[in-house]
Design an enzyme around this catalytic site. Structure first.
Site, PDB file in Angstrom:
ATOM      1  N   GLU A 202       5.809  -3.492   0.832  1.00 25.20           N
ATOM      2  CA  GLU A 202       5.869  -3.213  -0.605  1.00 25.20           C
ATOM      3  C   GLU A 202       5.012  -1.976  -0.807  1.00 25.20           C
ATOM      4  OE1 GLU A 202       5.079  -2.822  -4.106  1.00 25.20           O
ATOM      5  OE2 GLU A 202       3.908  -4.663  -4.065  1.00 25.20           O
TER       6      GLU A 202
ATOM      7  N   GLY B  56       0.830  -1.197   0.000  1.00 24.76           N
ATOM      8  CA  GLY B  56       0.000   0.000   0.000  1.00 24.76           C
ATOM      9  C   GLY B  56       0.867   1.250   0.000  1.00 24.76           C
ATOM     10  N   SER B  57       0.301   2.326   0.527  1.00 26.37           N
ATOM     11  CA  SER B  57       1.001   3.608   0.488  1.00 26.37           C
ATOM     12  C   SER B  57       2.149   3.622   1.493  1.00 26.37           C
ATOM     13  CB  SER B  57       0.025   4.732   0.837  1.00 26.37           C
ATOM     14  OG  SER B  57      -0.352   4.608   2.196  1.00 26.37           O
TER      15      SER B  57
ATOM     16  N   CYS C 287       1.846   0.163  -8.413  1.00 29.62           N
ATOM     17  CA  CYS C 287       3.015   0.725  -7.719  1.00 29.62           C
ATOM     18  C   CYS C 287       4.184   0.819  -8.679  1.00 29.62           C
ATOM     19  CB  CYS C 287       3.353  -0.081  -6.473  1.00 29.62           C
ATOM     20  SG  CYS C 287       3.601  -1.795  -6.824  1.00 29.62           S
TER      21      CYS C 287
ATOM     22  N   GLY D 283       2.464   2.077   5.264  1.00 28.74           N
ATOM     23  CA  GLY D 283       3.582   1.184   5.558  1.00 28.74           C
ATOM     24  C   GLY D 283       4.392   1.650   6.762  1.00 28.74           C
TER      25      GLY D 283
END
Ligand code: UN1
Length: 508
Positions: free
Chosen positions: A261, A239-240, A295, A244
């Site tokens: 990630e 995610g963002s 991403c 994270g």
């Protein structure tokens, strides 16, 4: 417009693997899933309560005690059967991914293909959980290391790859002997429940203990439960960067393991030695694929000044051919972004680009009218910009491409690296020296660096992930399996004396 799915009358309930225990508290809140394609409400899913969560974790823990005893190749065989199920339901699941998330049908099918591929990979891996052996410094001693499963793995996945990224984690974790609790994005709960259904028969037919595969639903709070819970050995989160960092802090606070990630801000360098017939389609797919919500999306292109005008013209012509519309209709290239808040982020970024002095060479805009009723369709756009602008430095999950200029290759590499994120990167060049320099220690600082292919669309066989604010984790191929196991070093004395290491003498 009519929804392609009939809305069930009862809310769907997440739970553990085989569907025998789909818990439900009457007081539970529900999560509504709307398709960004047509704005229809397509599912209503119960949100996991704290009490249900605790029951899921307890069931998962009990399952782990059994599952870890199943020989790894046998666990691999079960994953192989799951791969067969995903092959069987590829069209249906790919269509649902496309409908619930909004990516084109081709990309929805591609996402299911990633599941099938990681299943195949994990089957082979199940026979290759190798440890090393070492020569002991002591006579009649042997040293070796072995890998044991970690326990309960929490998987927090993002809306943009609602099923594939779960599978990268889950399939490896399972062959490694772990059990999984999956918290999908609250924007795409239906695809997660579909995956749970698809593997349900395999779990039942193989008498896999209840709790090896669990799904919980909810938003940030539910994710925090996993992050703070010492019973969760590994939290793998996609995610963002903001999300994270919060997860990393909580998990590190209890000395747990995390695998992150996070955001990317991926650039393609286009050298004067590039084959532009390769570069242009790669840039366009990288920038507008999944409506700019991967991403690995190409967000910046850094173009050598002598070919800048030519690249600009070609990109304009290529963007003029893009057709935007319902992702299930294969005549369109670009579908919607996930929801209104994503449209808002796009608009904020567009305004900021204008205020910074950016020139749009392909104009932005939000589409309305027939076919665009959901209000989630935005025009892929291109702006001439400066790398240092705050808007360029951050990841906006939308199809906005920044066009930057360079003089020397070192300058291009410096610009490519001068962002907080470090996921994916690429150079288009037919010049060997340039290509090798880009891959060298003085080149790209990203987890992924490609030559003559774009930044997105990585194969599952490589380790996937990135540096800096991307979080440092590696998932899917190569030796990423090690993140799901604990290493144990063993020294065995098969002799008749008791020598100490480092030559120390100790006599009684
Ligand atoms: C992501 O956007 O979180 O490399 C994953 C790619 C895909 C995976 C992207 N295979 O673009």
């Amino acid at each position: 417009m009519q929804s392609i799915l009939p809305l069930p009358t009862q809310p769907l309930k997440p739970g553990t693997s085989t569907g025998q225990q789909f818990w439900h508290t009457d007081a539970a809140k529900t999560i509504d899933s709307y398709s960004p394609a047509d704005g229809q409400l397509i599912a209503r899913v119960t949100e996991t309560t704290r009490a249900d969560y605790d029951r899921v974790v307890e069931t998962a823990q009990a399952a782990f005690a059994e599952w870890r005893q199943v020989p790894a190749p046998r666990r691999g065989e079960i994953v192989r059967q799951m791969g067969e199920q995903f092959r069987h339901y590829k069209r249906e699941l790919g269509t649902l991914v496309s409908y619930e998330m909004g990516k084109s049908l081709q990309e929805g099918l591609g996402e299911v293909q990633e599941i099938i591929d990681i299943c195949d990979f994990a089957v082979g891996q199940s026979r290759q959980l190798y440890g090393l052996s070492m020569h002991s410094e002591r006579p009649a001693h042997r040293m070796m290391e072995q890998w044991h499963p970690l326990g309960v793995v929490g998987i927090i996945s993002a809306f943009n790859f609602p099923v594939a990224v779960w599978s990268w984690n889950a399939m490896l974790a399972w062959v490694c002997g772990d059990v999984c609790i999956w918290k999908p994005s609250e924007k795409t709960p239906l695809t997660a429940l579909a995956c749970q259904q698809i593997i349900g028969d395999v779990l039942r037919n193989n008498n896999v203990p209840e709790g090896v595969s669990c799904v919980i639903t909810g938003g940030r709070t539910t994710g925090e439960w996993l992050a703070r819970d010492p019973r969760i050995a590994l939290v793998s989160a996609t995610g963002s960067t903001r999300m994270g960092k919060a997860i990393a802090e909580s998990v590190a606070g209890r000395l747990g393991k995390s695998l992150l990630e996070l955001g990317g801000n991926n650039a393609i360098i286009v050298s004067e030695h590039a084959d532009l017939d390769l570069a242009i389609p790669a840039i366009v797919f990288g920038a507008v694929g999944t409506a700019g919500q991967r991403c690995t999306t190409t967000r910046r292109i850094i173009v050598q000044e002598r070919i800048y005008g030519d690249v600009k013209d070609r990109l304009k012509r290529a963007y003029a051919q893009l057709r935007i519309g319902n992702p299930l209709d294969e005549s369109f290239h670009v579908g919607p972004v996930i929801d209104q808040s994503a449209v808002h982020s796009y608009q904020v970024a567009v305004q900021e680009i204008g205020e910074a002095g950016g020139q749009f060479i392909v104009e932005p805009g939000v589409l309305d009218g027939p076919g665009f009723e959901s209000g989630c369709y935005v025009k892929p756009c291109i702006a001439e910009a400066e790398n240092s602008w705050p808007v360029v430095q951050r990841e906006t999950f939308a199809p906005i491409l920044y066009l930057l200029k360079y003089t020397t290759l070192d300058d291009a590499i410096a610009q490519q690296n001068a962002v907080p994120q470090g996921l994916s990167s690429a150079i288009f060049t037919l010049n060997l020296r340039e290509a090798e320099r880009f891959l060298s220690v003085a080149g790209s600082d990203c987890g992924i660096a490609n030559i003559n292919i774009g930044t997105s669309g990585a194969e599952i066989g490589g380790a996937f992930g990135g540096e800096k604010e991307t979080g440092g984790g590696r998932e899917s191929g190569s030796d990423a399996w090690k993140a799901y196991m604990r290493r144990q070093t063993n020294t065995i004395n098969y002799g008749t004396t008791m020598p100490l290491a480092q030559g120390i003498t100790f006599e009684l």
